[in-house]
Design an enzyme around this catalytic site. Structure first.
Site, short mmCIF file in Angstrom:
data_model
loop_
_atom_site.label_atom_id
_atom_site.label_comp_id
_atom_site.label_asym_id
_atom_site.label_seq_id
_atom_site.Cartn_x
_atom_site.Cartn_y
_atom_site.Cartn_z
N LYS A 115 8.18 13.92 -6.41
CA LYS A 115 8.25 13.95 -4.57
C LYS A 115 9.64 14.25 -4.42
CE LYS A 115 4.32 11.18 -3.75
NZ LYS A 115 3.88 10.22 -2.87
N THR A 155 1.52 3.71 -3.19
CA THR A 155 2.70 3.27 -3.61
C THR A 155 2.95 1.97 -3.04
OG1 THR A 155 3.45 5.53 -3.94
CG2 THR A 155 5.07 3.86 -4.21
N GLU A 195 3.70 4.99 11.43
CA GLU A 195 4.96 4.83 10.35
C GLU A 195 6.34 5.17 10.95
OE1 GLU A 195 2.63 5.88 6.22
OE2 GLU A 195 3.44 7.58 7.11
N GLY A 239 5.95 4.75 1.76
CA GLY A 239 5.98 5.76 0.57
C GLY A 239 6.32 7.17 1.55
N GLY A 247 0.59 12.02 4.19
CA GLY A 247 -0.47 12.48 3.43
C GLY A 247 -1.68 11.29 3.84
C1 5RP Z 1 1.08 7.90 4.64
C2 5RP Z 1 2.09 8.29 3.86
C3 5RP Z 1 2.37 7.74 2.69
O1 5RP Z 1 3.27 7.12 2.43
C4 5RP Z 1 2.58 9.13 1.86
O2 5RP Z 1 1.17 9.94 1.77
C5 5RP Z 1 2.50 8.68 0.30
O3 5RP Z 1 1.42 7.98 -0.31
P1 5RP Z 1 1.44 7.60 -1.67
O4 5RP Z 1 2.32 6.61 -1.91
O5 5RP Z 1 -0.29 7.08 -1.81
O6 5RP Z 1 1.49 8.72 -2.43
O7 5RP Z 1 2.99 8.98 4.44
O8 5RP Z 1 0.89 8.49 5.90
#
Ligand code: 5RP
Length: 239
Positions: free
Chosen positions: A125, A32, A107, A86, A100
């Site tokens: 989500k 994202t 972060e 994200g 994820g």
């Molecule tokens: C990475 C994260 C991402 O922000 C989270 O996994 C969302 O990812 P995506 O935008 O690909 O769904 O926390 O550590």
């Protein structure tokens, strides 16, 4: 582009509208955020504004540089105006599950260094209870991770799974650590308590529960419509 991709594009471009000339921006990680980076690069070119980004992962740094977004470090730029990132799950109290993509530690540091944090998510989500659909990522040191795993299971009341790559080897974060993805049978009843318990376990570098680190959520629903969830702080800040 699939519906999922276009919903991510909607929120990525919506987040870029909050960017102003001269801003210092925390750049999150994930698919994202990739759309946000594209929107940001386009905005910089179109409006002739300059910004500086602090990246939460090598992946984001590579992408930002490719798009011509200037990047800095927290050492050079310790205070940020906004962070855009994200999330894997967001609840009504602006609590998040992140990690994820395996970048949760950086972060969280970048979000904590930012005056405001905008979270961008595609459909599905925004949840009523954290951990009911997504496993909670925890970053742990490789040293003694087997013992850490036992502690996480016993004290956290969950089942941790070591994240691996295709070869079966452990997934290694940008910090050289491992990730446990933790399953809570009925979701996470008390995110504050779970965060506190897990954070105190020796060997745990960071927990993917983010508390008080989200001011505005930009969500795209299944039809791709933009839905804003705003804290009072964000309502005043972005009025
Ligand atoms: C990475 C994260 C991402 O922000 C989270 O996994 C969302 O990812 P995506 O935008 O690909 O769904 O926390 O550590």
């Amino acid at each position: 582009m699939s519906n999922e991709q276009s919903s991510k594009q909607v929120v990525g471009y919506a987040a870029a509208e909050y960017v102003r000339d001269g801003m210092r921006i925390g750049l999150g990680t994930g698919s994202t955020v990739a759309f946000f980076l594209e929107a940001l690069a386009e905005k910089m070119a179109k409006e002739k504004i300059s910004v500086i980004g602090v990246c939460t992962s090598q992946q984001t740094e590579d992408h930002a540089k490719k798009l011509g977004i200037p990047v800095s470090t927290l050492a050079e730029t310790p205070h940020l105006d906004i962070a855009v990132d994200g999330a894997d799950e967001v609840d009504e109290q602006f609590r998040l599950i992140k990690g994820g993509g395996g970048a949760l530690l950086r972060e969280k540091i970048v979000a904590a260094a930012s005056e405001s944090v905008i979270i961008i998510i595609g459909a599905g989500k925004y949840v009523s209870k954290l951990g009911s659909g997504f496993l909670l990522p925890i970053e742990v040191l490789p040293f003694g991770y087997q013992s850490t795993k036992t502690q996480v299971a016993q004290k956290g009341g969950c089942t941790p799974y070591l994240r691996t790559i295709e070869s079966g080897e452990p997934f290694v974060t940008d910090n050289g650590n491992y990730i446990f993805d933790c399953k809570f049978e009925n979701g996470i009843d008390d995110p504050e308590a779970t965060h506190s318990i897990l954070s105190q376990i020796a060997g745990v570098a960071e927990v993917g529960i983010f508390l008080n680190l989200c001011d505005l959520v930009l969500e795209a629903d299944a039809e791709g419509n933009l839905v804003k969830h705003s804290t009072d702080y964000a309502r005043n800040l972005f009025a």
